[in-house]
Design an enzyme around this catalytic site. Structure first.
Site, short mmCIF file in Angstrom:
data_model
loop_
_atom_site.label_atom_id
_atom_site.label_comp_id
_atom_site.label_asym_id
_atom_site.label_seq_id
_atom_site.Cartn_x
_atom_site.Cartn_y
_atom_site.Cartn_z
N GLY A 1 109.19 92.16 -19.62
CA GLY A 1 109.02 92.00 -21.07
C GLY A 1 110.09 92.67 -21.89
N ASP B 1 114.91 95.35 -9.80
CA ASP B 1 113.61 94.67 -9.85
C ASP B 1 113.32 94.13 -8.46
OD1 ASP B 1 111.25 93.31 -10.70
OD2 ASP B 1 112.14 93.01 -12.68
N LEU C 1 105.81 84.19 -18.53
CA LEU C 1 106.63 83.36 -19.42
C LEU C 1 106.28 83.53 -20.89
CD1 LEU C 1 106.76 80.09 -17.28
CD2 LEU C 1 108.29 82.07 -17.24
N ARG D 1 106.22 86.18 -22.53
CA ARG D 1 106.98 87.26 -23.16
C ARG D 1 108.31 87.55 -22.47
NH1 ARG D 1 103.31 88.46 -19.80
NH2 ARG D 1 103.51 90.09 -18.24
N LYS E 1 112.87 87.71 -9.80
CA LYS E 1 113.22 87.90 -11.21
C LYS E 1 114.70 88.24 -11.40
CE LYS E 1 108.79 89.26 -13.22
NZ LYS E 1 108.04 90.34 -13.90
N ASP F 1 106.96 99.68 -16.67
CA ASP F 1 105.62 99.64 -17.26
C ASP F 1 104.64 100.56 -16.55
OD1 ASP F 1 105.34 98.35 -14.86
OD2 ASP F 1 104.49 96.50 -15.67
N CYS G 1 99.22 96.31 -19.34
CA CYS G 1 99.26 95.08 -20.15
C CYS G 1 98.45 93.97 -19.49
CB CYS G 1 100.70 94.65 -20.37
SG CYS G 1 101.63 95.72 -21.49
N CYS H 1 84.25 91.47 -12.04
CA CYS H 1 85.21 91.59 -13.13
C CYS H 1 86.37 90.65 -12.82
CB CYS H 1 85.68 93.04 -13.31
SG CYS H 1 86.51 93.73 -11.85
#
Length: 392
Positions: A48, A69, A78, A80, A93, A137, A195, A350
């Site tokens: 992001g 990465d 896609l 963000r 990526k 993140d 996120c 969940c």
């Protein structure tokens, strides 16, 4: 400030045309563009935050860009991660990012480090670059990036995002603070949702990522008034920026070496506790749940502990929504107690099984209600039982 030998840097005819809007800026000019061409920047993460900052760094004429990465492009990225496209789903990526960078600027050297940054490789990877941009993140990698930058005396351009809020600053630059001055200790595992759990506004990544790119370019150009010593906070819903002052902590521990950052952030301990918790908990597969739902049995109650907006995306037939936060505060506990009257068996699910296990543990410890956890949650239901149920 970076001090390259500008006499050894030549701008080509293509450079003069490509960067003409930079060259006519007195604050950039020919020397500034040469600085950008001579500079090397390492971006940790091409998600992001990495997407917009990589696009703008490449377009600005950074001579060498490194990417760290190890992930692949997923459809959920896609919304963000604008450096990636649909045709790259399922592919690495960093390959996708390199392809887009070279499409923007074929004269940029792109170095790929397809690996997870770790205490074993961080110093070797980072030492070859002038500036590090943190687009990660998770807390272990942020502390690792910070400490490696401190040890190597590299500026660390930081950003983070969550839901509608973002923040950015510059660490370890010209005697300024580093990440440990902002966060001396990591939060307990699970306290700060990811996120993937809490969501993020896609365009927020663009705003914070381009701010990181701006700060990177300012450092290369040697401009004053960077975000060093200032934490910029942004709220997209209110469309407001505010700023907090950051100062080095005079009593902070001296960083002498890289450590085990997973351990430092309590990840193994939390995973062990979760594993022990689930080992002591009855579980069922989604195929077993499907068989139960298709039977005539009425001696059970199925609850869904996700958030209401997740329930709106996808749900399992017959499930009653009681969000985990309501169970944690106690408001949902009485609702569960009402549902499991007459000795009915409690089943919980969940998204992937973690939050439902936590909810069942709370119910067991607070009111003595034991239950069965659905392995893999609604994600497994979509993959193994009903593919028409959307994944998210």
């Amino acid at each position: 400030m970076l001090n390259p030998n500008l006499d050894s840097i030549e701008l080509t005819k293509d450079d003069y045309e490509r960067y003409s809007r930079h060259l006519i800026l007195p604050e950039v000019g020919v020397d500034g563009q040469k600085r950008l061409k001579a500079a090397s920047v390492l971006c940790i993460g091409s998600g992001g935050l990495g997407s917009p900052l990589l696009l703008y760094l490449a377009a600005a004429g950074i001579g060498r860009i490194g990417l760290v990465d190890f992930d692949i492009v997923d459809f959920s990225n896609l919304q963000r991660q604008i450096i990636h496209g649909t045709s790259w789903v399922g592919k690495p990526k960093i390959e996708s990012a390199k392809n887009r960078i070279l499409d923007i600027n074929p004269f940029c050297q792109v170095d790929l480090h397809e690996t997870r940054l770790s205490a074993d490789n961080a110093l070797d990877i980072i030492k070859g670059y002038d500036i590090v941009v943190d687009g990660t993140d998770n807390f272990p990698t942020r502390y690792l990036t910070n400490d490696a930058c401190v040890l190597l005396n590299k500026p660390n351009v930081y950003g983070s995002i969550f839901r509608f809020e973002g923040q950015a600053t510059v660490f370890n630059y010209e005697g300024g603070p580093n990440y440990r001055d902002l966060y001396p200790e990591p939060p307990p595992p699970g306290m700060v949702p990811s996120c993937a759990e809490g969501g993020v506004l896609g365009v927020l990544c663009g705003i914070i990522g381009t701010i990181q790119a701006t700060e990177t370019i300012k450092i290369i150009l040697g401009k004053p008034n960077t975000l060093s010593g200032r934490l910029m906070l942004y709220n997209a819903l209110d469309m407001k920026f505010r700023e907090l002052k950051l100062r080095p902590n005079p009593v902070r521990p001296v960083i002498e070496k890289l450590i085990d950052y997973e351990q430092f952030c309590g990840i193994p301990q939390a995973q062990a506790a979760e594993a022990e918790q689930q080992n002591n908990m009855e579980e069922m597969t989604v195929t077993e749940l499907k068989a139960l739902l298709d039977s005539d049995a009425d001696d059970y109650v199925l609850i869904d502990v996700r958030n209401p907006n997740e329930y709106d995306i996808a749900s399992i037939p017959g499930a009653t929504l009681i969000p985990l936060p309501e169970i944690e505060t106690g408001d949902g506990v009485s609702q569960v107690q009402e549902l499991v009257t007459d000795g009915k068996k409690l089943i919980a699910h969940c998204k992937m099984g973690g939050r439902s296990a936590k909810a069942l543990t709370i119910l067991q410890n607070t009111v003595g209600i034991a239950g069965t956890n659905v392995q893999g949650g609604i994600r497994a239901w979509s993959e193994e039982v009903d593919s028409s149920v959307p994944t998210y």
